[in-house]
Design a protein around this motif. Structure first.
Motif, mmCIF file in Angstrom:
data_model
loop_
_atom_site.group_PDB
_atom_site.id
_atom_site.type_symbol
_atom_site.label_atom_id
_atom_site.label_comp_id
_atom_site.label_asym_id
_atom_site.label_seq_id
_atom_site.Cartn_x
_atom_site.Cartn_y
_atom_site.Cartn_z
ATOM 1 N N THR A 44 1.101 1.967 -32.250
ATOM 2 C CA THR A 44 2.111 2.019 -32.774
ATOM 3 C C THR A 44 3.014 1.890 -32.482
ATOM 4 O OG1 THR A 44 0.392 3.264 -34.372
ATOM 5 C CG2 THR A 44 3.188 3.098 -35.036
ATOM 6 N N GLU A 45 3.054 2.792 -30.984
ATOM 7 C CA GLU A 45 4.764 2.915 -30.242
ATOM 8 C C GLU A 45 5.186 1.728 -29.553
ATOM 9 O OE1 GLU A 45 1.962 5.128 -29.807
ATOM 10 O OE2 GLU A 45 2.784 6.828 -31.157
ATOM 11 N N ILE A 82 5.405 -13.318 -33.288
ATOM 12 C CA ILE A 82 6.101 -13.076 -33.961
ATOM 13 C C ILE A 82 6.842 -13.555 -35.431
ATOM 14 C CG2 ILE A 82 9.203 -12.640 -33.924
ATOM 15 C CD1 ILE A 82 8.637 -11.720 -30.839
ATOM 16 N N ILE A 83 6.165 -15.210 -35.239
ATOM 17 C CA ILE A 83 6.500 -15.936 -35.893
ATOM 18 C C ILE A 83 5.400 -16.023 -36.294
ATOM 19 C CG2 ILE A 83 5.611 -18.266 -36.534
ATOM 20 C CD1 ILE A 83 5.846 -19.124 -33.072
ATOM 21 N N LEU A 127 16.181 1.951 -38.002
ATOM 22 C CA LEU A 127 14.136 0.726 -38.098
ATOM 23 C C LEU A 127 13.835 2.384 -38.032
ATOM 24 C CD1 LEU A 127 14.106 -2.052 -35.902
ATOM 25 C CD2 LEU A 127 13.999 -1.857 -38.587
ATOM 26 N N SER A 128 14.207 3.308 -38.008
ATOM 27 C CA SER A 128 13.214 4.701 -38.237
ATOM 28 C C SER A 128 12.330 5.170 -39.412
ATOM 29 C CB SER A 128 14.230 5.589 -38.323
ATOM 30 O OG SER A 128 15.255 6.466 -39.044
ATOM 31 N N VAL A 163 8.807 -3.414 -29.710
ATOM 32 C CA VAL A 163 8.141 -4.686 -29.468
ATOM 33 C C VAL A 163 9.133 -5.204 -31.284
ATOM 34 C CG1 VAL A 163 6.958 -6.963 -30.424
ATOM 35 C CG2 VAL A 163 6.842 -5.685 -28.467
ATOM 36 N N VAL A 164 9.276 -4.919 -32.063
ATOM 37 C CA VAL A 164 9.437 -5.193 -33.854
ATOM 38 C C VAL A 164 11.441 -4.820 -33.292
ATOM 39 C CG1 VAL A 164 10.862 -4.975 -35.581
ATOM 40 C CG2 VAL A 164 7.778 -4.638 -34.728
ATOM 41 N N VAL A 165 11.571 -3.241 -32.680
ATOM 42 C CA VAL A 165 13.180 -3.099 -31.829
ATOM 43 C C VAL A 165 13.517 -4.576 -31.283
ATOM 44 C CG1 VAL A 165 14.599 -1.331 -30.993
ATOM 45 C CG2 VAL A 165 12.595 -0.739 -32.424
ATOM 46 N N ARG A 166 12.572 -4.058 -30.128
ATOM 47 C CA ARG A 166 13.427 -5.391 -29.492
ATOM 48 C C ARG A 166 13.719 -6.546 -30.123
ATOM 49 N NH1 ARG A 166 15.943 -3.839 -24.553
ATOM 50 N NH2 ARG A 166 14.516 -1.561 -24.366
#
Length: 404
Positions: A165-166, A360-361, A82-83, A171-174
């Protein structure tokens, strides 16, 4: 030369804005002709498509690195893959809003999104064989869910300028890790999730249609019909005014612009979802609430006359127009209230807060919506059902919900 043009164009788009940057500006800086730019990319929209292509190139390289290095640590592997997501967010939100729009107009976008799914599937297959990845969902299906999540998260990021952004990337990574790796024991929330849980969300408001004048509703009805039939860019305010036998100035007075009209259509969508959530929350049966958990994709699928191009334009104004952005926040708030009740009744996972789960939904929903925009031949109910299955898989961890 192609890479040089792309770097120059993206620099101008991000710094000066997409609409304010002309092909002539880019050509002059590079000391080439405008026809040379058109030879490589065709148009400014072609440059945006190339932006997406660059994103997928980085994902491909990340997957190759995972395999070549034999990475078996899920978190490290996901961060490598996901980089591209993090690097793409160095672009401006304005530019990404236009990328969302071209998803409905450029056939090349479908090919690029298929590349993303293929890359993710390769990573999932590797993870299932070598890194203890979950085995209860087919690799192709899981890759599709991940692609929807990542693409939808980009829409979410563009819509949420107040979110760092960070924190968003974390959250996307997790969430990706959560989807691909079976968990043993309770999950520990990360600090980035607290950013989302602290976000204030709007409460339900009276439906806009009842607050507008009869003329305003008539203007919106005609605009909606013409936008759906002919396209937003192809429909002029004069055409709307002529059908209503009013002046263009009257439309300007009430809505300001075509984007103002689109923003009010977004408000109407929020009204439909708010009302649907209120109906579900009023029920006492858990079965109704379980159905309501996937309410948003179903409600969007039930809305009339929202074709792919119009849907893409509404997603765009949910970034650029304050009224439409508030509509998106209202949808988020409605979903969070629904999730909170599900958690209270013990039928929705409770290791995330309701605000983050709702986010997330929506990411999965936006990703599924963009997939339908790219393939409008697929029936809307089928697309909505597909997204509902993804949502249920994440909320309840039931593998059967992810299978076709």
């Amino acid at each position: 030369m192609r890479a040089q043009i792309l770097r120059c164009a993206l620099s101008h788009f991000s710094r000066d804005g997409f609409e304010a940057t002309s092909l002539r500006t880019i050509a002059d800086e590079l000391d080439v002709s405008v026809p040379t730019l058109r030879n490589y990319f065709g148009s400014k929209d072609g440059l945006l498509v190339a932006t997406l292509e660059r994103l997928i190139d980085v994902v491909d390289l990340g997957v190759q690195e995972i395999v070549s290095q034999g990475l078996t640590d899920p978190e490290r592997a996901v961060r490598v893959a996901l980089s591209a997501d993090a690097s793409n967010r160095a672009l401006s939100r304005d530019l990404m809003a236009h990328v969302i729009r071209v998803a409905a107009t450029e056939p090349e976008v479908t090919r690029i999104m298929n590349r993303l799914r293929s890359s993710l599937e390769a990573a999932v297959v590797y993870g299932q064989k070598e890194a203890g990845g979950r085995q209860d969902v087919e690799a192709s299906r899981l890759a599709q869910i991940l692609a929807d999540l990542i693409i939808g998260a980009m829409v979410d990021w563009v819509q949420s300028p107040e979110t760092e952004t960070e924190a968003h990337t974390e959250v996307v990574v997790r969430t990706v890790i959560d989807l691909i790796v079976p968990r043993a024991g309770p999950r520990v929330p990360v600090p980035a999730e607290q950013v989302f849980e602290a976000m204030p969300l709007p409460e339900p408001v009276p439906q806009a249609r009842g607050l507008r004048s009869e003329l305003q509703n008539r203007i919106l009805d005609v605009a909606h019909r013409l936008f759906a039939a002919h396209g937003v860019r192809e429909t002029s305010l004069d055409a709307i005014a002529d059908e209503l036998s009013i002046s263009q100035l009257t439309i300007f007075y009430h809505f300001g612009s075509k984007d103002g009209l689109l923003a009010q259509l977004a408000v109407d969508i929020a009204d439909v979802i708010d009302g649907g959530v209120a109906d579900v929350l009023a029920e006492e049966k858990d079965s109704d609430l379980r159905e309501g958990i996937a309410l948003i994709p179903r409600k969007i699928g039930d809305l009339p006359d929202f074709g792919p191009k119009l849907s893409a334009e509404i997603l765009r104004v949910m970034v650029t127009h304050p009224d439409a952005r508030m509509a998106a926040r209202r949808i988020h708030g409605a979903m969070a209230r629904l999730v909170a009740m599900g958690q209270d009744r013990g039928i929705v996972r409770s290791d995330h807060g309701p605000v983050l789960l709702a986010r997330i939904i929506l990411d999965l929903t936006y990703g599924g919506l963009l997939r339908w925009i790219q393939d409008p031949t697929r029936p809307v109910p089928e697309s909505a059902l597909d997204t509902m299955r993804s949502v249920r898989l994440f909320l309840r961890g039931d593998p059967s919900e992810a299978r076709d």
